[in-house]
Design a protein around this motif. Structure first.
Motif, mmCIF file in Angstrom:
data_model
loop_
_atom_site.group_PDB
_atom_site.id
_atom_site.type_symbol
_atom_site.label_atom_id
_atom_site.label_comp_id
_atom_site.label_asym_id
_atom_site.label_seq_id
_atom_site.Cartn_x
_atom_site.Cartn_y
_atom_site.Cartn_z
ATOM 1 N N UNK A 85 0.985 -0.705 -0.050
ATOM 2 C CA UNK A 85 -0.132 0.471 0.022
ATOM 3 C C UNK A 85 1.171 1.040 -0.388
ATOM 4 N N UNK A 86 2.209 0.850 0.788
ATOM 5 C CA UNK A 86 2.440 2.854 0.650
ATOM 6 C C UNK A 86 3.473 2.872 -0.180
ATOM 7 N N UNK A 87 3.826 2.056 -0.978
ATOM 8 C CA UNK A 87 3.981 1.861 -2.525
ATOM 9 C C UNK A 87 3.548 2.395 -3.909
ATOM 10 N N UNK A 88 2.227 2.096 -3.454
ATOM 11 C CA UNK A 88 1.789 3.105 -4.335
ATOM 12 C C UNK A 88 0.769 3.205 -4.449
ATOM 13 N N UNK A 89 0.405 4.031 -2.910
ATOM 14 C CA UNK A 89 0.275 4.756 -2.754
ATOM 15 C C UNK A 89 0.944 5.808 -2.857
ATOM 16 N N UNK A 90 2.614 6.448 -2.867
ATOM 17 C CA UNK A 90 3.007 6.830 -3.319
ATOM 18 C C UNK A 90 3.167 7.612 -4.429
ATOM 19 N N UNK A 91 2.954 6.572 -5.647
ATOM 20 C CA UNK A 91 2.950 6.757 -6.645
ATOM 21 C C UNK A 91 1.524 7.621 -6.656
ATOM 22 N N UNK A 92 0.401 7.292 -5.758
ATOM 23 C CA UNK A 92 -1.100 7.684 -6.449
ATOM 24 C C UNK A 92 -1.002 9.481 -5.895
ATOM 25 N N UNK A 93 -0.348 9.352 -4.755
ATOM 26 C CA UNK A 93 -0.129 10.753 -4.395
ATOM 27 C C UNK A 93 0.563 11.508 -5.117
ATOM 28 N N UNK A 94 1.467 11.093 -5.579
ATOM 29 C CA UNK A 94 2.196 12.435 -6.510
ATOM 30 C C UNK A 94 1.629 12.832 -7.302
#
Length: 173
Positions: free
Chosen positions: A149-158
């Protein structure tokens, strides 16, 4: 097994909280649109819904299928972070009032909010999302879910923060 049941209750409570957010967001969307609000960044929104639903499902699946233990030295501090992230999220909701939404909607002519947690962070709600995203799974050592979640969410939040900043800038906020 007993701790997994209690953890399932916790994840269920977070799910209920998320549903409450959606009710608030729907009401606030109507308020914003009635005042000329414009939505932007919609293309990533369905992915965000899937990702956040996946967080909750991943927490439960990993704990039950992976037989993850509750480790008090990790679980209790992570539970405190989950509670703190919920408090921060609702502080954001209260501070933004009708302007808070799960979508990116900007009402032209309204000034940018600089009170509450927005005094310290441009996007405090996303701080809450990041903290919850790693802390909720780690309450019961669901580390795969926390990392994924943290890795994928970092991309989404960008993508999302860029879209939100562009929308605010174009509205003059």
């Amino acid at each position: 097994m007993v701790s997994a049941l209690w953890y399932s209750v916790l994840v269920g409570l977070v799910a209920v909280e998320r549903l409450a957010e959606l009710v608030v967001a729907k009401r606030n969307l109507a308020w914003s649109l009635a005042r000329g609000g414009r939505e932007s960044g919609f293309s990533h929104y369905p992915f965000m819904v899937v990702l956040h639903t996946g967080l909750l499902a991943g927490c439960l699946l990993e704990v039950w299928l992976g037989d993850r233990p509750f480790l008090p030295a990790l679980g209790w501090p992570m539970l405190a972070l989950v509670v703190a992230s919920q408090a921060l999220r609702w502080w954001c909701i209260r501070t933004l009032g009708h302007r808070w939404n799960t979508r990116i909607v900007v009402v032209p002519g309204l000034p940018r909010v600089t009170g509450g947690p927005y005094r310290w962070f441009a996007h405090p709600n996303y701080v809450a999302v990041v903290v919850e995203g790693f802390a909720l799974p780690l309450v019961h050592t669901a580390w795969l879910t926390a990392v994924l979640f943290t890795v994928v969410n970092a991309g989404l939040l960008t993508v999302r923060i860029r879209a939100e900043n562009d929308a605010l800038r174009s509205a003059g906020a």
